[in-house]
Design a protein around this motif. Structure first.
Motif, PDB file in Angstrom:
ATOM      1  N   UNK A 182     -11.110 -17.460  12.342  1.00 19.48           N
ATOM      2  CA  UNK A 182     -12.093 -18.307  12.824  1.00 19.48           C
ATOM      3  C   UNK A 182     -12.810 -19.192  11.601  1.00 19.48           C
ATOM      4  N   UNK A 183     -13.373 -20.177  11.839  1.00 18.10           N
ATOM      5  CA  UNK A 183     -13.740 -21.136  11.041  1.00 18.10           C
ATOM      6  C   UNK A 183     -15.173 -20.617  10.378  1.00 18.10           C
ATOM      7  N   UNK A 184     -15.216 -20.644   8.930  1.00 14.35           N
ATOM      8  CA  UNK A 184     -16.546 -20.317   8.327  1.00 14.35           C
ATOM      9  C   UNK A 184     -16.983 -21.512   7.306  1.00 14.35           C
ATOM     10  N   UNK A 185     -18.529 -21.578   7.511  1.00 17.04           N
ATOM     11  CA  UNK A 185     -18.978 -22.646   6.830  1.00 17.04           C
ATOM     12  C   UNK A 185     -20.330 -22.051   6.156  1.00 17.04           C
ATOM     13  N   UNK A 186     -20.370 -22.486   4.581  1.00 24.85           N
ATOM     14  CA  UNK A 186     -21.390 -22.127   3.912  1.00 24.85           C
ATOM     15  C   UNK A 186     -21.858 -23.311   3.115  1.00 24.85           C
ATOM     16  N   UNK A 187     -23.134 -23.623   2.952  1.00 26.88           N
ATOM     17  CA  UNK A 187     -23.524 -24.754   2.154  1.00 26.88           C
ATOM     18  C   UNK A 187     -24.636 -24.493   1.344  1.00 26.88           C
TER      19      UNK A 187
ATOM     20  N   UNK B 137     -12.284 -25.679   1.384  1.00 27.29           N
ATOM     21  CA  UNK B 137     -12.622 -27.295   1.169  1.00 27.29           C
ATOM     22  C   UNK B 137     -14.112 -27.430   0.765  1.00 27.29           C
ATOM     23  N   UNK B 138     -14.420 -28.368  -0.033  1.00 27.48           N
ATOM     24  CA  UNK B 138     -15.608 -28.547  -0.590  1.00 27.48           C
ATOM     25  C   UNK B 138     -15.795 -30.076  -0.361  1.00 27.48           C
ATOM     26  N   UNK B 139     -16.954 -30.419   0.159  1.00 30.26           N
ATOM     27  CA  UNK B 139     -17.496 -31.559   0.355  1.00 30.26           C
ATOM     28  C   UNK B 139     -18.749 -31.729  -0.260  1.00 30.26           C
ATOM     29  N   UNK B 140     -19.021 -32.594  -1.382  1.00 32.31           N
ATOM     30  CA  UNK B 140     -20.135 -33.045  -2.191  1.00 32.31           C
ATOM     31  C   UNK B 140     -20.613 -34.244  -1.984  1.00 32.31           C
ATOM     32  N   UNK B 141     -21.721 -34.744  -1.361  1.00 34.11           N
ATOM     33  CA  UNK B 141     -22.392 -35.757  -1.318  1.00 34.11           C
ATOM     34  C   UNK B 141     -24.123 -35.844  -1.639  1.00 34.11           C
ATOM     35  N   UNK B 142     -24.207 -36.760  -2.696  1.00 35.63           N
ATOM     36  CA  UNK B 142     -25.571 -36.456  -2.784  1.00 35.63           C
ATOM     37  C   UNK B 142     -26.153 -35.200  -3.202  1.00 35.63           C
ATOM     38  N   UNK B 143     -27.140 -34.845  -2.502  1.00 35.90           N
ATOM     39  CA  UNK B 143     -27.548 -33.290  -2.780  1.00 35.90           C
ATOM     40  C   UNK B 143     -27.286 -32.267  -1.887  1.00 35.90           C
ATOM     41  N   UNK B 144     -26.176 -32.508  -1.256  1.00 34.69           N
ATOM     42  CA  UNK B 144     -25.562 -31.542  -0.263  1.00 34.69           C
ATOM     43  C   UNK B 144     -24.225 -31.244  -0.632  1.00 34.69           C
ATOM     44  N   UNK B 145     -23.918 -29.944  -0.699  1.00 36.10           N
ATOM     45  CA  UNK B 145     -22.443 -29.346  -0.830  1.00 36.10           C
ATOM     46  C   UNK B 145     -22.199 -28.480   0.229  1.00 36.10           C
ATOM     47  N   UNK B 146     -20.912 -28.619   0.988  1.00 39.59           N
ATOM     48  CA  UNK B 146     -20.575 -27.617   2.127  1.00 39.59           C
ATOM     49  C   UNK B 146     -19.175 -26.981   1.493  1.00 39.59           C
TER      50      UNK B 146
END
Length: 208
Positions: free
Chosen positions: A46-51, A89-98
């Motif tokens: 399954x898909x796991x998401x942390x931020x 996969x890491x997505x960094x935008x402004x003050x958000x990192x997922x």
């Protein structure tokens, strides 16, 4: 005399910079990091998401799987963007990192250590738990049970409703009681109307 004049001239400049520094501290420049708390649990595949989010823009993000001294370095970035490594996969935008894992497996479970660099440096930890995948038939059964609990008028295959069973029992008992009363009434009617058989041939001898 000249040496005394220079410090005196610097005093007004110092007084003008102090309020600006104090205002900068009070204007909410703290990062105030907020990350996924506790344990993230997903089934295998399954898909796991942390931020992690901060109040300011990121200047750098480092993510370790495990402790930073002995763990595996997954990402070490100093700019916004979209980054990939094997399985992560890491997505960094402004003050958000997922951080996203499309198909979680056992090797990706464990402790994720985030080193966040905004106006300050912060460290946060998130746990990922990967469990055995749920069998398909068990998923379907759970889906049917959830659907039945949400909609009481929905018929669930292979799971007869208790209300229908109660209706059948009530009907059967009513039929049995009716038949019993009918037999009792017929028996009472027969005994009260029809004479006894021996009344026709019973003979009494005349008295002498």
């Amino acid at each position: 005399m000249l040496t005394l004049t220079i410090p005196l001239l610097a005093l007004p400049l110092l007084w003008t910079t102090l309020p600006a520094t104090s205002l900068s501290v009070q204007s909410g420049d703290w990062d105030n990091p907020s990350c996924t708390k506790g344990v993230v649990s997903v089934s295998r595949g399954e898909r796991a998401v942390m931020a992690c989010n901060i109040s300011n823009d990121f200047r750098g993000v480092i993510i370790y799987l495990g402790d930073h001294r002995k763990g595996q370095t997954l990402f070490r970035v100093r700019r916004p963007g979209y980054f990939r490594t094997a399985g992560w996969q890491l997505h960094v935008q402004g003050g958000s990192a997922q951080l996203v894992i499309d198909h979680a497996n056992d090797t990706q479970a464990g402790c994720y250590t985030w080193h966040l660099h905004g106006r300050q440096r912060n460290v946060r930890v998130t746990m990922l738990n990967v469990s055995e995948a749920e069998p398909q038939d068990l998923k379907e059964t759970r889906h049917l049970l959830l659907a039945s609990s949400r909609d009481p008028d929905m018929d669930t295959p292979h799971l007869p409703r208790a209300r229908d069973q109660l209706n059948v029992v009530v009907v059967v008992i009513s039929v049995i009681v009716f038949l019993g009363l009918l037999l009792v009434s017929m028996s009472a009617c027969t005994q009260s109307i029809c004479p006894r058989p021996y009344a026709f041939w019973k003979y009494e001898a005349p008295l002498i």
